[in-house]
Write an enzyme that holds these catalytic residues in place. Sequence first.
Site, PDB file in Angstrom:
ATOM      1  N   LYS A  83     -43.473 -58.514  83.491  1.00 19.83           N
ATOM      2  CA  LYS A  83     -44.545 -59.475  83.317  1.00 19.83           C
ATOM      3  C   LYS A  83     -45.745 -59.517  84.276  1.00 19.83           C
ATOM      4  O   LYS A  83     -45.327 -59.447  85.384  1.00 19.83           O
ATOM      5  CB  LYS A  83     -44.238 -61.094  83.213  1.00 19.83           C
ATOM      6  CG  LYS A  83     -44.992 -61.867  82.004  1.00 19.83           C
ATOM      7  CD  LYS A  83     -44.314 -62.988  81.939  1.00 19.83           C
ATOM      8  CE  LYS A  83     -45.104 -64.026  80.907  1.00 19.83           C
ATOM      9  NZ  LYS A  83     -44.617 -65.206  80.986  1.00 19.83           N
TER      10      LYS A  83
HETATM   11  C1  E4P Z   1     -45.968 -67.305  78.832  1.00 17.14           C
HETATM   12  O1  E4P Z   1     -45.320 -66.481  78.780  1.00 17.14           O
HETATM   13  C2  E4P Z   1     -45.941 -68.373  79.813  1.00 17.14           C
HETATM   14  O2  E4P Z   1     -44.749 -68.440  80.256  1.00 17.14           O
HETATM   15  C3  E4P Z   1     -46.042 -69.702  78.941  1.00 17.14           C
HETATM   16  O3  E4P Z   1     -46.138 -69.580  77.665  1.00 17.14           O
HETATM   17  C4  E4P Z   1     -47.163 -70.579  79.665  1.00 17.14           C
HETATM   18  O4  E4P Z   1     -47.175 -72.009  79.006  1.00 17.14           O
HETATM   19  P1  E4P Z   1     -48.116 -73.181  79.745  1.00 17.14           P
HETATM   20  O5  E4P Z   1     -49.387 -72.745  79.574  1.00 17.14           O
HETATM   21  O6  E4P Z   1     -47.344 -74.256  79.090  1.00 17.14           O
HETATM   22  O7  E4P Z   1     -47.477 -73.316  81.256  1.00 17.14           O
END
Ligand code: E4P
Length: 215
Positions: A83
């Site tokens: 990522k």
């Molecule tokens: C995506 O892969 C992220 O880990 C996640 O969806 C972020 O979500 P949040 O906005 O609730 O932190």
Amino acid sequence: MKLFIDTANVEHIREMADLGIISGVTTNPTLIAKEGRDFLEVIKEIASIVDGPISGEVISLEASGMVKEGIEISKIHKNMIVKIPMTEQGIKATKELTRLGIKTNVTLVFSVNQALLAATAGATYVSPFVGRLEDTLHDGIQVVSDIRNMFDTYGFDTEIISASIRTQKQLSDSALVGAHVATVPYAVLKKAFTHPLTKNGIEAFMKDWEETFGK
Ligand code: E4P
């Protein structure tokens, strides 16, 4: 649309994997930190539970560091997805990791243009953050829908992970506008199973049965 779980909590992952509904996992530095456990240890445990794509995020901000970390992450397990944050350096790293045959998930995507850049660099996935967009009164689902149309128009293979899902509506709308995947927090997944009419219906069926046939 496939369902991933958005957490680093192995108990929650195990529970949802056991129900047979999740085909992948996304984590991020905040989610890993929340568990207070070693990154490698948690990721290895997750990989032993779920046989599907598992996103582990780099923390370097320079492309060279991201690539180095990405190579290490990819070595943890065959299902690892690196990522990468959506920055200039992130796109450079995505291009290089793609060249090396390593799968990537470009994260923190908030616009069609960012998704276009990530797909151009060869990203396996892009993650538009629906919840964070809608927190700031933007239409996150429209962004997912627009990215899907753009990918289809130009034949990109990159898949869309609808991320930062906070509500049932964001989950169902993600499916309706053509996200390939939604990555969903545990609490939102739990709630998706339920409906008051389902509960009422089961209670009525049980009552009718018992009145006629006993317990
Ligand atoms: C995506 O892969 C992220 O880990 C996640 O969806 C972020 O979500 P949040 O906005 O609730 O932190």
